[in-house]
Design an enzyme around this catalytic site. Structure first.
Site, PDB file in Angstrom:
ATOM      1  N   SER A 202       0.824  -1.206   0.000  1.00 66.01           N
ATOM      2  CA  SER A 202       0.000   0.000   0.000  1.00 66.01           C
ATOM      3  C   SER A 202       0.857   1.254   0.000  1.00 66.01           C
ATOM      4  O   SER A 202       1.965   1.263   0.554  1.00 66.01           O
ATOM      5  CB  SER A 202      -0.892  -0.003   1.245  1.00 66.01           C
ATOM      6  OG  SER A 202      -1.490   1.251   1.441  1.00 66.01           O
TER       7      SER A 202
ATOM      8  N   TYR B 119      -2.479  -0.227  10.011  1.00 61.34           N
ATOM      9  CA  TYR B 119      -2.656  -0.811   8.667  1.00 61.34           C
ATOM     10  C   TYR B 119      -1.361  -0.675   7.865  1.00 61.34           C
ATOM     11  O   TYR B 119      -0.868  -1.639   7.276  1.00 61.34           O
ATOM     12  CB  TYR B 119      -3.804  -0.109   7.938  1.00 61.34           C
ATOM     13  CG  TYR B 119      -3.905  -0.481   6.479  1.00 61.34           C
ATOM     14  CD1 TYR B 119      -4.296  -1.761   6.088  1.00 61.34           C
ATOM     15  CD2 TYR B 119      -3.596   0.441   5.480  1.00 61.34           C
ATOM     16  CE1 TYR B 119      -4.378  -2.111   4.745  1.00 61.34           C
ATOM     17  CE2 TYR B 119      -3.680   0.101   4.145  1.00 61.34           C
ATOM     18  CZ  TYR B 119      -4.075  -1.172   3.783  1.00 61.34           C
ATOM     19  OH  TYR B 119      -4.147  -1.508   2.451  1.00 61.34           O
TER      20      TYR B 119
END
Length: 340
Positions: free
Chosen positions: A143, A168
């Protein structure tokens, strides 16, 4: 090839499965269909791939698509240490494409345990299966959030990513480190893909594109964080999938020969768009002005993302290029059709 696509009921996993099938590959889709967002959207994606809801609901039971003969599906948790190895042993995959993860930056503040279970324990389980069942290539989703508070733009894979600002992001950075270890120790070719703000038809309801469109249609105010002073490298789903499939289909022999088993790439539009311009494009397509609730920046959010895709161009002769104008129109057209 026979390819395992995890997160197959998810946004990117659904499209990737479809593209690989259309290219002539045999695909096994895996997903646990969790309730992080509306599961009816996940079931409807699987329906597009020919898997009925009642079949998708059965845990650890492989069911074949009646619509697409080369697609089958199993509902399973990645962290299931008993059933996942059985699946690998039975199916003898050539390549694994891991798009399953507990997603969402803000949700990681509320439910951190689910990120550890899925993104860390699940990923380790997957790596062990790749090690033990002779997988030729592991391609996995990372990501843009790993760049954290990086101020240098555009973001390059050469930049330091040791300062994540959400759990995350930390799990995604951990995935890259774990993949590096397995590439080094067990000679498994691994490729991490840092996705930049993916949007498009069938997109996630927790993402800005969906939230803004839904709110405007229903005459509700949209939440504009950091008082609109945000920029994102919005990347259209078709561009993401094109990059993923090129990397999956590329031979890894040369990488093995050159001992370059571990690689990480950015996949983004190589263009930073102001959030307010993005909103304006949605307004134009809906022919309706948004009511804006201007708010401070949220914990875990970054002000700007922008992908340097030079490595992707160099190695795969590919760069995403769908404009915001075209991409937003496609999403709004789908949204109107899907929700009638």
């Amino acid at each position: 090839m026979k390819i395992l696509v995890t997160g197959a009921a998810g946004f990117i996993g659904f499209y990737t499965s479809k593209a690989l099938i259309n290219s002539g590959h045999s695909v096994v889709g895996l997903d646990n269909i969790n309730d992080y967002y509306d599961i009816s959207l996940k079931y409807n994606r699987l329906k597009e791939l020919g898997i009925a809801k009642n079949e998708a609901n059965t845990f650890n039971n492989l069911c074949s698509s009646k619509k697409l003969n080369s697609f089958s599906f199993v509902r399973m948790n990645l962290e299931d240490r008993e059933e996942l190895p059985k699946l690998f042993k039975e199916e003898q995959f050539d390549v694994v494409c891991n798009l399953a993860a507990q997603a969402g930056v803000r949700y990681s503040l509320e439910n951190p345990e689910s990120y550890v279970d899925s993104n860390l324990v699940g990923f380790l389980n997957l790596l062990e299966c790749c090690r033990n069942y002779n997988i030729k290539h592991l391609v996995y989703a990372s990501s843009s959030s790993v760049y954290g508070l990086n101020k240098k733009v555009p973001f390059s894979t050469d930049d330091n990513v040791d300062n994540p600002i959400s759990l995350y992001a930390a799990t995604k950075k951990s995935n890259e480190l774990m993949a590096h270890t397995y590439s080094h120790l067990f000679k498994i070719p691994t490729t991490g893909l840092r996705f930049f703000t993916v949007y498009g038809p069938w997109g996630r309801p927790d993402m800005a594109m969906f939230l803004f469109t839904d709110a405007i249609v229903n005459n509700k105010p949209i939440k504009v964080f950091n008082y609109g002073k945000m920029e994102r490298d919005f990347t259209y789903i078709d561009d993401i999938v094109e990059g993923v499939t090129r990397i999956i289909e590329a031979p890894t022999k040369q990488r093995i020969k050159n001992n370059k088993l571990y690689k990480v790439y950015n996949i983004g539009n190589n263009n930073s768009v102001k959030l307010l311009d993005f909103i304006k494009e949605i307004e134009l397509n809906l022919e309706k002005e948004a009511k804006k609730d201007m708010l401070p920046i949220q914990p875990g959010d970054v002000e700007r993302t922008w992908a340097n895709v030079d490595e992707l161009i160099k190695d795969y002769n590919y760069s995403p290029n769908t404009s915001i104008k075209d991409g937003v129109k496609s999403f709004v057209d789908w949204f109107k059709s899907y929700y009638k």
